[in-house]
Design an enzyme around this catalytic site. Structure first.
Site, PDB file in Angstrom:
ATOM      1  N   ASP A  41      36.952 -22.421  25.574  1.00  0.00           N
ATOM      2  CA  ASP A  41      37.464 -22.486  26.950  1.00  0.00           C
ATOM      3  C   ASP A  41      38.702 -23.369  27.016  1.00  0.00           C
ATOM      4  O   ASP A  41      38.652 -24.499  27.528  1.00  0.00           O
ATOM      5  CB  ASP A  41      36.385 -23.050  27.889  1.00  0.00           C
ATOM      6  CG  ASP A  41      35.182 -22.136  28.028  1.00  0.00           C
ATOM      7  OD1 ASP A  41      35.091 -21.138  27.302  1.00  0.00           O
ATOM      8  OD2 ASP A  41      34.324 -22.428  28.879  1.00  0.00           O
ATOM      9  N   THR A  64      34.855 -15.846  24.528  1.00  0.00           N
ATOM     10  CA  THR A  64      36.174 -16.098  25.115  1.00  0.00           C
ATOM     11  C   THR A  64      36.134 -15.994  26.636  1.00  0.00           C
ATOM     12  O   THR A  64      35.253 -15.342  27.209  1.00  0.00           O
ATOM     13  CB  THR A  64      37.193 -15.062  24.587  1.00  0.00           C
ATOM     14  OG1 THR A  64      36.738 -13.742  24.928  1.00  0.00           O
ATOM     15  CG2 THR A  64      37.365 -15.164  23.087  1.00  0.00           C
ATOM     16  N   ASP A  94      33.331 -13.343  27.874  1.00  0.00           N
ATOM     17  CA  ASP A  94      32.353 -13.797  28.882  1.00  0.00           C
ATOM     18  C   ASP A  94      32.906 -13.493  30.279  1.00  0.00           C
ATOM     19  O   ASP A  94      33.190 -14.388  31.063  1.00  0.00           O
ATOM     20  CB  ASP A  94      32.147 -15.302  28.665  1.00  0.00           C
ATOM     21  CG  ASP A  94      31.069 -15.903  29.552  1.00  0.00           C
ATOM     22  OD1 ASP A  94      30.407 -15.161  30.277  1.00  0.00           O
ATOM     23  OD2 ASP A  94      30.912 -17.147  29.484  1.00  0.00           O
ATOM     24  N   ARG A  95      33.043 -12.194  30.602  1.00  0.00           N
ATOM     25  CA  ARG A  95      33.755 -11.792  31.819  1.00  0.00           C
ATOM     26  C   ARG A  95      32.887 -11.877  33.075  1.00  0.00           C
ATOM     27  O   ARG A  95      33.409 -11.921  34.179  1.00  0.00           O
ATOM     28  CB  ARG A  95      34.313 -10.377  31.606  1.00  0.00           C
ATOM     29  CG  ARG A  95      34.978  -9.732  32.786  1.00  0.00           C
ATOM     30  CD  ARG A  95      36.190 -10.528  33.281  1.00  0.00           C
ATOM     31  NE  ARG A  95      36.805  -9.855  34.410  1.00  0.00           N
ATOM     32  CZ  ARG A  95      36.327  -9.846  35.649  1.00  0.00           C
ATOM     33  NH1 ARG A  95      35.199 -10.478  35.931  1.00  0.00           N
ATOM     34  NH2 ARG A  95      36.960  -9.212  36.607  1.00  0.00           N
ATOM     35  N   LYS A  96      31.574 -11.830  32.913  1.00  0.00           N
ATOM     36  CA  LYS A  96      30.646 -11.914  34.061  1.00  0.00           C
ATOM     37  C   LYS A  96      31.030 -10.962  35.186  1.00  0.00           C
ATOM     38  O   LYS A  96      31.251 -11.360  36.331  1.00  0.00           O
ATOM     39  CB  LYS A  96      30.558 -13.346  34.584  1.00  0.00           C
ATOM     40  CG  LYS A  96      30.010 -14.335  33.567  1.00  0.00           C
ATOM     41  CD  LYS A  96      29.712 -15.686  34.192  1.00  0.00           C
ATOM     42  CE  LYS A  96      29.143 -16.682  33.225  1.00  0.00           C
ATOM     43  NZ  LYS A  96      30.124 -17.221  32.249  1.00  0.00           N
ATOM     44  N   PHE A  97      31.083  -9.674  34.862  1.00  0.00           N
ATOM     45  CA  PHE A  97      31.374  -8.663  35.878  1.00  0.00           C
ATOM     46  C   PHE A  97      30.314  -8.728  36.979  1.00  0.00           C
ATOM     47  O   PHE A  97      29.160  -9.055  36.718  1.00  0.00           O
ATOM     48  CB  PHE A  97      31.343  -7.266  35.241  1.00  0.00           C
ATOM     49  CG  PHE A  97      32.453  -7.026  34.263  1.00  0.00           C
ATOM     50  CD1 PHE A  97      33.732  -6.735  34.698  1.00  0.00           C
ATOM     51  CD2 PHE A  97      32.215  -7.094  32.899  1.00  0.00           C
ATOM     52  CE1 PHE A  97      34.762  -6.499  33.795  1.00  0.00           C
ATOM     53  CE2 PHE A  97      33.234  -6.866  31.986  1.00  0.00           C
ATOM     54  CZ  PHE A  97      34.508  -6.570  32.434  1.00  0.00           C
ATOM     55  N   ASP A  99      30.871  -6.495  40.237  1.00  0.00           N
ATOM     56  CA  ASP A  99      31.289  -5.635  41.352  1.00  0.00           C
ATOM     57  C   ASP A  99      30.603  -4.263  41.269  1.00  0.00           C
ATOM     58  O   ASP A  99      29.736  -4.052  40.430  1.00  0.00           O
ATOM     59  CB  ASP A  99      32.821  -5.522  41.337  1.00  0.00           C
ATOM     60  CG  ASP A  99      33.399  -5.448  42.751  1.00  0.00           C
ATOM     61  OD1 ASP A  99      32.835  -4.708  43.582  1.00  0.00           O
ATOM     62  OD2 ASP A  99      34.411  -6.124  43.003  1.00  0.00           O
ATOM     63  N   ASN A 102      32.357   1.508  39.939  1.00  0.00           N
ATOM     64  CA  ASN A 102      33.714   2.031  39.777  1.00  0.00           C
ATOM     65  C   ASN A 102      34.711   0.906  39.488  1.00  0.00           C
ATOM     66  O   ASN A 102      35.589   1.038  38.633  1.00  0.00           O
ATOM     67  CB  ASN A 102      34.121   2.797  41.042  1.00  0.00           C
ATOM     68  CG  ASN A 102      35.483   3.432  40.906  1.00  0.00           C
ATOM     69  OD1 ASN A 102      35.684   4.290  40.052  1.00  0.00           O
ATOM     70  ND2 ASN A 102      36.428   2.992  41.718  1.00  0.00           N
TER      71      ASN A 102
HETATM   72  N1  5IU Z   1      28.092 -20.703  30.686  1.00  0.00           N
HETATM   73  C1  5IU Z   1      27.301 -21.808  30.889  1.00  0.00           C
HETATM   74  N2  5IU Z   1      26.109 -21.686  31.538  1.00  0.00           N
HETATM   75  C2  5IU Z   1      25.650 -20.493  32.002  1.00  0.00           C
HETATM   76  C3  5IU Z   1      26.474 -19.358  31.792  1.00  0.00           C
HETATM   77  C4  5IU Z   1      27.675 -19.495  31.146  1.00  0.00           C
HETATM   78  O1  5IU Z   1      27.650 -22.906  30.498  1.00  0.00           O
HETATM   79  O2  5IU Z   1      24.534 -20.402  32.541  1.00  0.00           O
HETATM   80  I1  5IU Z   1      25.851 -17.609  32.452  1.00  0.00           I
HETATM   81  C5  5IU Z   1      29.378 -20.756  29.978  1.00  0.00           C
HETATM   82  C6  5IU Z   1      30.428 -21.623  30.606  1.00  0.00           C
HETATM   83  C7  5IU Z   1      31.238 -22.068  29.410  1.00  0.00           C
HETATM   84  C8  5IU Z   1      30.212 -22.191  28.296  1.00  0.00           C
HETATM   85  O3  5IU Z   1      32.151 -21.028  29.056  1.00  0.00           O
HETATM   86  O4  5IU Z   1      29.177 -21.267  28.643  1.00  0.00           O
HETATM   87  C9  5IU Z   1      29.626 -23.574  28.108  1.00  0.00           C
HETATM   88  O5  5IU Z   1      30.619 -24.501  27.772  1.00  0.00           O
HETATM   89  P1  5IU Z   1      30.276 -26.045  27.442  1.00  0.00           P
HETATM   90  O6  5IU Z   1      29.375 -26.040  26.193  1.00  0.00           O
HETATM   91  O7  5IU Z   1      31.612 -26.643  27.182  1.00  0.00           O
HETATM   92  O8  5IU Z   1      29.580 -26.640  28.642  1.00  0.00           O
END
Ligand code: 5IU
Length: 278
Positions: A41, A64, A94-97, A99, A102
């Site tokens: 990140d 990513t 890790d886009r977390k769609f 919506d 479509n």
């Molecule tokens: N992330 C979390 N917790 C969650 C989810 C995703 O931490 O429940 I869903 C992501 C956010 C970040 C990474 O991209 O995982 C964790 O980063 P750190 O180890 O720096 O906290």
């Protein structure tokens, strides 16, 4: 009878999966002997690539968030793919769609990032219902991609609990061709089904919120150790971000040391799990 996948090795579990991205991840874990994923990140391409090159030998997967990179371009994706081959790791955007079908199909295939064209795995919030899976699957399945559903979160006060988690697991079971597992805090085996009526499916559980030194951050993140996550909670992959690259993404020697440390802790917990008695 519930089949216990928790005591099978990653190598044995390859045969429980048909999706190519799930197989690739399990094969990589078995081959490299690591269940560590690093979450990169950072906002600059230079740091992004330096971290990936440093942690590459120790990870099964790189996670990513390409939308936070200020100087993003397609060359960066080419470099990420080259590292994925050089170091033998899987790519997870890790886009977390979240919506309608479509829209997510367009977000997944198009725009600046064209995620489906390079990311083996991506993820989605189950909040819209099953149509989010069909939308993403229409793009990802023909490319051999896999999807993780977010059934729990690591943050304080998360709403992803109880019946939300259960319904999300049921949604995944109905789409086994594309949904390969979950982002969750524990094994989802047996969740949302009546015990002893159906065999559980072998889903992969990838778990963020992992740290050996800190308990959390100032923005609601909560950390547990690799041992708690893999051995006590039955998860499969530890996802570590700041625990590995800390506050100085350019200090690659320190990053390597931390990556090795997390890899060893994760693998030790896994070995203890697969060798423990039922
Ligand atoms: N992330 C979390 N917790 C969650 C989810 C995703 O931490 O429940 I869903 C992501 C956010 C970040 C990474 O991209 O995982 C964790 O980063 P750190 O180890 O720096 O906290």
């Amino acid at each position: 009878m519930m089949a216990s996948f928790l005591r099978q090795t990653y190598g044995q579990r390859i045969h429980n999966h048909n999706n190519p991205a799930a197989k690739l991840l399990l094969e990589t874990m078995e081959r490299k002997k690591t269940n560590l994923a690093v979450s990169v990140d950072v906002t600059k391409s230079k740091d992004f690539l330096a971290i990936i090159d440093a942690v590459g030998p120790f990870v099964c997967l790189i996670k990513t968030h390409v939308d936070i990179i200020e100087d993003f371009d397609q060359l960066l994706i080419k470099q990420l793919q080259d590292f994925s081959v050089k170091h033998d790791f899987v790519i997870f955007e890790d886009r977390k769609f979240a919506d309608i079908g479509n829209t997510v199909a367009l977000q997944y295939s198009s725009g600046v990032h064209k995620i489906a064209s390079w990311s083996h795995i991506t993820n989605a919030h189950p909040v819209p219902g099953p149509s989010i899976i069909s939308g993403l699957s229409s793009i990802g399945l023909p490319l051999g991609r896999g999807l993780l559903l977010l059934t729990e979160m690591s943050t304080k006060g998360t709403l992803a609990v109880g019946s939300y988690t259960e319904e999300a697991v049921r949604m995944a079971r109905a789409h086994r061709d594309f949904v390969i597992g979950f982002i969750a805090q524990r094994s989802m085996q047996g969740i949302g089904i009546q015990a002893d009526t159906v065999d559980g499916d072998d889903f992969l559980v990838l778990t963020p919120g992992v740290g050996l030194d800190a308990k959390g951050d100032s923005m609601g993140q909560q950390y547990r150790t690799p041992r708690q996550v893999i051995l006590e909670s039955g998860c499969d992959v530890i996802i570590v971000g700041r625990g590995i690259y800390g506050k100085d993404p350019s200090f690659v020697d320190g990053i390597r040391v931390q990556a090795k440390r997390y890899m060893e802790a994760g693998w030790e917990a896994y070995q203890e799990r697969v060798s423990s008695q039922a």
